[in-house]
Design a protein around this motif. Sequence first.
Motif, short mmCIF file in Angstrom:
data_model
loop_
_atom_site.label_atom_id
_atom_site.label_comp_id
_atom_site.label_asym_id
_atom_site.label_seq_id
_atom_site.Cartn_x
_atom_site.Cartn_y
_atom_site.Cartn_z
N ILE A 148 -57.54 -14.11 100.89
CA ILE A 148 -57.12 -14.97 100.01
C ILE A 148 -55.86 -14.86 100.06
N MET A 149 -54.79 -13.56 100.88
CA MET A 149 -53.49 -13.79 100.15
C MET A 149 -53.67 -14.46 101.98
N ILE A 150 -54.08 -13.91 102.76
CA ILE A 150 -52.94 -14.33 104.02
C ILE A 150 -53.39 -16.06 104.29
N PHE A 151 -54.66 -16.78 104.27
CA PHE A 151 -55.35 -17.94 103.18
C PHE A 151 -53.95 -18.78 102.60
N LEU A 152 -53.89 -17.72 101.63
CA LEU A 152 -52.73 -18.61 100.31
C LEU A 152 -51.31 -18.53 100.76
N VAL A 153 -50.80 -17.71 101.67
CA VAL A 153 -49.73 -17.77 102.22
C VAL A 153 -49.29 -19.03 103.39
N ILE A 154 -50.51 -19.02 104.28
CA ILE A 154 -50.16 -19.98 105.51
C ILE A 154 -50.38 -21.49 104.59
N SER A 212 -39.21 -25.28 97.08
CA SER A 212 -40.47 -24.74 97.36
C SER A 212 -40.49 -23.86 98.88
N ALA A 213 -39.06 -23.38 99.59
CA ALA A 213 -39.14 -22.75 100.08
C ALA A 213 -39.54 -20.82 99.13
N ALA A 214 -39.16 -21.39 97.83
CA ALA A 214 -38.91 -20.08 97.02
C ALA A 214 -41.12 -19.54 96.48
N ALA A 215 -41.43 -20.74 96.62
CA ALA A 215 -42.66 -20.52 96.50
C ALA A 215 -43.94 -20.13 97.86
N VAL A 216 -43.36 -20.35 98.85
CA VAL A 216 -43.62 -19.25 100.16
C VAL A 216 -43.20 -17.95 100.01
N LEU A 217 -41.83 -18.09 100.14
CA LEU A 217 -41.31 -16.72 99.47
C LEU A 217 -42.14 -15.73 98.10
N LEU A 218 -42.09 -16.42 97.01
CA LEU A 218 -43.16 -15.36 96.56
C LEU A 218 -44.44 -15.44 96.98
N THR A 219 -44.92 -15.80 97.43
CA THR A 219 -46.45 -15.83 97.88
C THR A 219 -46.47 -14.32 98.99
N SER A 220 -45.58 -14.70 99.50
CA SER A 220 -46.31 -13.54 101.11
C SER A 220 -44.67 -12.51 100.25
N ILE A 221 -44.30 -12.52 99.00
CA ILE A 221 -44.10 -11.15 98.69
C ILE A 221 -45.24 -10.79 98.11
N CYS A 222 -46.76 -12.01 96.97
CA CYS A 222 -47.75 -11.29 96.86
C CYS A 222 -48.25 -10.46 97.81
N ALA A 223 -48.00 -11.58 98.69
CA ALA A 223 -49.22 -11.20 100.47
C ALA A 223 -48.88 -9.68 100.54
N LEU A 224 -47.90 -9.07 100.54
CA LEU A 224 -46.84 -8.20 100.91
C LEU A 224 -47.79 -7.08 100.04
N CYS A 225 -47.61 -6.97 98.60
CA CYS A 225 -47.43 -6.03 97.60
C CYS A 225 -49.09 -5.52 97.87
N VAL A 226 -49.92 -6.91 97.73
CA VAL A 226 -51.63 -6.64 97.96
C VAL A 226 -51.81 -5.53 99.22
N ALA A 227 -50.91 -5.88 100.66
CA ALA A 227 -51.38 -5.32 102.67
C ALA A 227 -50.49 -4.25 101.53
#
Length: 119
Positions: A58-64, A95-110
Amino acid sequence: MHWLKDKLIHKFGYAFAGLWTGIRQDSSIALQCVLGVVTIIVCLFLPLSAIEWCLILIMIFLVITMEFINSAIEETVNYISLQRHPMAKRIKDLSAAAVLLTSICALCVAVIIIGGKLF
């Protein structure tokens, strides 16, 4: 019923064309796809539960997906006007901030899931 099948084929065709265009022409999308594949390969060697796999995917596909949306917004802003404008910058930054926040969440999950398995 035949027209529905043709319509669905065309719709999926457009989606796959967009996917291919994004991966080929946008370095940020390509990078996120590579990072997603690397993450999946690493996870193949870890004893992950079904829930952990679901969260990772979910996190991988959400970031992409967010990267595709960000790129679409940036392309739209660029298409509307070639001139620099403070509002265009604001739109792109948000728009870039949305990607950043999603990426931070994905990193935390990872870190929680993969880090927990490694350490």
